[in-house]
Design a protein around this motif. Structure first.
Motif, PDB file in Angstrom:
ATOM      1  N   GLY A 360      94.002 -10.511  -5.992  1.00 54.80           N
ATOM      2  CA  GLY A 360      94.354 -10.835  -4.614  1.00 54.80           C
ATOM      3  C   GLY A 360      95.019  -9.679  -3.888  1.00 54.80           C
ATOM      4  N   ASP A 361      95.132  -9.820  -2.556  1.00 51.87           N
ATOM      5  CA  ASP A 361      95.603  -8.722  -1.707  1.00 51.87           C
ATOM      6  C   ASP A 361      97.078  -8.393  -1.859  1.00 51.87           C
ATOM      7  N   THR A 362      97.862  -9.283  -2.435  1.00 49.50           N
ATOM      8  CA  THR A 362      99.290  -9.010  -2.602  1.00 49.50           C
ATOM      9  C   THR A 362      99.544  -7.929  -3.647  1.00 49.50           C
ATOM     10  N   VAL A 363      98.772  -7.948  -4.726  1.00 49.28           N
ATOM     11  CA  VAL A 363      99.053  -7.095  -5.883  1.00 49.28           C
ATOM     12  C   VAL A 363      98.995  -5.596  -5.566  1.00 49.28           C
ATOM     13  N   PRO A 364      98.033  -5.099  -4.772  1.00 50.47           N
ATOM     14  CA  PRO A 364      98.039  -3.655  -4.471  1.00 50.47           C
ATOM     15  C   PRO A 364      99.340  -3.175  -3.832  1.00 50.47           C
ATOM     16  N   TYR A 365      99.923  -3.976  -2.964  1.00 49.55           N
ATOM     17  CA  TYR A 365     101.168  -3.566  -2.321  1.00 49.55           C
ATOM     18  C   TYR A 365     102.337  -3.598  -3.299  1.00 49.55           C
TER      19      TYR A 365
END
Length: 409
Positions: A360-365
């Motif tokens: 999901g998109d949270t993990v890269p940040y």
């Protein structure tokens, strides 16, 4: 306070400095130019986000590796010839990118673009330092101003031209870099160009210097945070090309303001390592908040712009630190340091896309935030090696602030 700084304005420079600075703006535009068109390229050429992010990786990886050899090249053929070859390569490979019919071709041509970028960028800073009025402090501020302006304009121009076609931004770079080539060819001359051959091994030995080694490793992890924010964010934002362009135009303006005006003030009041250890945790917090609020576009936009403010401070402070870290020629120190940090930037975009695909998109940040915290720990545990930079930072900062104010009245 340096007497030169009290009488010289950063904005009063020889024509040759402005020629290189203009070309710097265009070169740095190339970093963010493809940002707004990443989703368009993915859609038009049927590429996955991971494949599309390789446009950054091929560019940054080749830039980083090539920078290990640029000081050796420029010391033999001269700064002007090195700059012109770099600009020529960027023009050629940007044109080939525009004429490409597949994402794999663009990835390959962006690697050639990265080679030109390495030859140009690593030589440009040393050239501006050698030719600028007001010494290294003025040169660093001017260089960072060019960086900030280029990074701000790149996404905006990319968004505007990308609304017409995804090839548009590449054609824009061709035209602007050709103008930069002509400006450097006709205006760059003077006694700053010294032909003192640099050994092939010089950048590798430079990284063995404790201060430069600490800064390079810290910059590697810092650049992971930088390029996750820059290269991955267009996908979760979900905006059109112009919407992404406007977002990162705001980011670039924020970066330029703090790099040129805020960083010198902080350097005057605080040692370099203290600034780094203050700003990096704030950047990590900003990235973590971006990950938590990634599903809310306006919240992500705010985090991106706040990130720009913090990145601007870090860019100037790190550049100042590298220039003062060793007694090595500035082109050698700059090349060695930049090689490591660009390699860090090369890793980030595809890895961020892969993490997003898996979790999901949270993990890269979150990954970016942790990387920035590692950068802070590297500086914290390497403070002894950086002690001499802290001792000299106040005088350099006073010069920088005086030069920035100059005699503008």
């Amino acid at each position: 306070m340096n007497s030169t700084g009290s009488s010289v304005s950063i904005w009063r420079q020889p024509a040759q400095v402005w020629a290189v600075a203009f070309a710097c703006v265009v070169a740095f535009m190339g970093i963010g130019l493809v940002d707004p068109i990443l989703p368009a390229i993915a859609g038009s050429l049927k590429a996955t986000p991971v494949q599309t992010e390789l446009l950054f990786t091929s560019y940054l990886l080749v830039t980083g590796v090539a920078m290990l050899f640029t000081s050796w090249i420029s010391s033999r053929i001269g700064a002007k010839a090195t700059l012109l070859i770099g600009l020529s390569l960027i023009v050629v490979f940007a044109l080939l990118c525009a004429l490409s019919g597949s994402v794999d071709m663009i990835i390959g041509f962006r690697a050639g673009w990265g080679l030109g970028n390495a030859l140009f960028i690593s030589t440009a800073l040393a050239t501006i330092v050698g030719a600028a009025s007001g010494g290294s402090s003025a040169a660093i501020i001017l260089y960072e101003a060019a960086l900030g302006l280029g990074i701000a304009i790149g996404p905006l121009l990319g968004g505007l031209l990308g609304e017409v076609a995804w090839q548009g931004p590449f054609f824009g770079v061709v035209v602007l870099m050709a103008i930069g080539f002509i400006a450097v060819l006709t205006l760059l001359r003077g006694p700053f160009e010294k032909r003192e051959p640099v050994p092939f091994s010089a950048p590798f030995k430079a990284l063995g210097r404790p201060a430069l080694g600490v800064l390079a490793i810290a910059a590697l992890f810092y650049n992971i945070g930088f390029f996750v924010l820059l290269a991955f964010s267009p996908f979760p934002l979900g905006f059109s090309a112009i919407g992404i362009g406007l977002t990162f135009f705001g980011w670039g303006i924020a970066l330029a303001v703090t790099s040129v005006w805020v960083a010198p003030i902080l350097l005057r009041r605080m040692p370099i390592t203290r600034i780094i250890l203050f700003v990096l945790p704030l950047l990590a917090i900003d990235l973590i908040v971006a990950g938590i609020l990634v599903a809310i576009p306006m919240a992500l936009v705010i985090c991106i712009i706040v990130g720009g403010l913090l990145l601007g401070i870090m860019n100037t402070v790190l550049t100042e630190a590298v220039m003062e870290a060793t007694d090595l020629p500035r082109s050698v120190a700059s090349s060695a340091y930049s090689a490591v940090r660009f390699i860090g930037g090369a890793v980030a975009p595809p890895l961020a896309a892969l993490l997003s695909h898996l979790w999901g998109d949270t993990v890269p940040y979150l990954f970016a935030g942790v990387s920035v915290l590692i950068a802070a720990l590297v500086v914290l545990f390497g403070r002894r090696a950086l002690a001499h930079i802290d001792r000299g930072s106040h005088d350099a900062a006073e010069d920088a602030e005086a030069i920035l104010i100059g005699d503008a009245a």
